[in-house]
Design a protein around this motif. Structure first.
Motif, short mmCIF file in Angstrom:
data_model
loop_
_atom_site.label_atom_id
_atom_site.label_comp_id
_atom_site.label_asym_id
_atom_site.label_seq_id
_atom_site.Cartn_x
_atom_site.Cartn_y
_atom_site.Cartn_z
N ALA A 32 25.18 42.60 40.90
CA ALA A 32 24.85 44.11 40.36
C ALA A 32 25.59 44.66 40.95
O ALA A 32 26.49 45.91 40.65
N THR A 33 25.34 45.22 42.13
CA THR A 33 25.96 46.35 43.03
C THR A 33 27.40 46.25 43.72
O THR A 33 28.37 47.38 43.37
N ARG A 72 24.82 39.95 38.03
CA ARG A 72 23.56 39.78 38.81
C ARG A 72 22.70 38.17 38.27
O ARG A 72 22.22 38.00 39.23
N ALA A 92 28.26 43.62 34.90
CA ALA A 92 27.08 44.16 36.41
C ALA A 92 25.68 42.65 36.07
O ALA A 92 25.26 42.46 36.76
N THR A 112 29.76 46.89 39.73
CA THR A 112 29.50 48.43 39.89
C THR A 112 30.67 48.73 40.59
O THR A 112 31.27 49.51 40.54
#
Length: 231
Positions: free
Chosen positions: A42-43, A34, A30, A46
């Protein structure tokens, strides 16, 4: 077999690089995502982890439920699904998960013993035949079958993200050992090649109704070993 061997070599080579970098920087997937793509990255990482975990929990849970249903004929398939959910979901909460990680390390030798016992029992019960080395579709050998096997294993390259997240906890001075062994050739030789060959041998030796399917090996193991195969 060629496809399996190529997969082992490829996984070992790529994960050696990934694990070294993760231990060197300490970045998770993540955080690295990012750095490259900002908050969206990062999202995204995930969400990929989430989707992968859901896929494997549903698929593997379904396989176990089918095995339970086959062994306990009085239990419906839906009841078996419910049983799998009831016992597996609590195992991922908080400190229970940490305890399970330690337990898995203790159980590894028993897995190896069980794997050897499975092969020995299969040969003792059904004899040995080289037919499993020539398994294939009824229509005959598939052209470039080795490439299809290799490309299928590319479908789980997503697991390299898990290598990254685990490896980042390693010490920098242990990077060579981890990249060569824990995330290298020995690990993937056993995970893919040995387990794969045993699975092909079992599926090709123990007759199961309905032909070859995603659950053929599991059904064959339960048929041969009973409750111990289920465990």
């Amino acid at each position: 077999i060629i496809g399996l061997v190529l997969s082992v070599i490829t996984y070992a080579a790529i994960n050696a690089v990934i694990s070294r970098y993760a231990m060197k920087t300490g970045l998770s997937v993540a955080l690295f995502s990012r750095v490259l793509f900002g908050r969206t990255g990062a999202t995204l990482a995930t969400l990929i982890f989430f989707a992968t975990a859901i896929y494997y929990s549903v698929f593997e849970g379904s396989v176990i439920a089918i095995a339970i249903h086959d062994y306990v004929s009085s239990m419906s398939l839906n009841q078996a699904y419910l049983l799998v959910v009831l016992y597996s979901v609590p195992l991922i909460f908080g400190s229970v998960q940490n305890w399970m990680d330690k337990l898995n390390g203790v159980l590894l030798p028993f897995y190896l013993i069980g794997l050897v016992a499975l092969v020995v029992m299969t040969i003792a019960e059904y004899g040995y035949s080289s037919a499993w080395l020539h398994m294939g579709p009824a229509s005959g050998p598939v052209e470039n079958g080795w490439w299809q096997c290799f490309s299928y294993f590319m479908g789980v390259w997503i697991l390299m993200m898990y290598t990254w997240d685990y490896a980042r906890f390693g010490r920098k001075q242990d990077a060579s050992f981890h990249s060569r062994f824990n995330f290298g050739l020995p690990f993937y030789t056993f995970t893919f090649l040995i387990n794969g060959l045993v699975g092909i041998f079992i599926a090709g030796t123990i007759p199961t109704p309905g032909g070859l399917t995603e659950v053929s090996v599991v059904k064959a193991i339960v048929e041969l070993m009973g409750v111990w195969g289920l465990i």
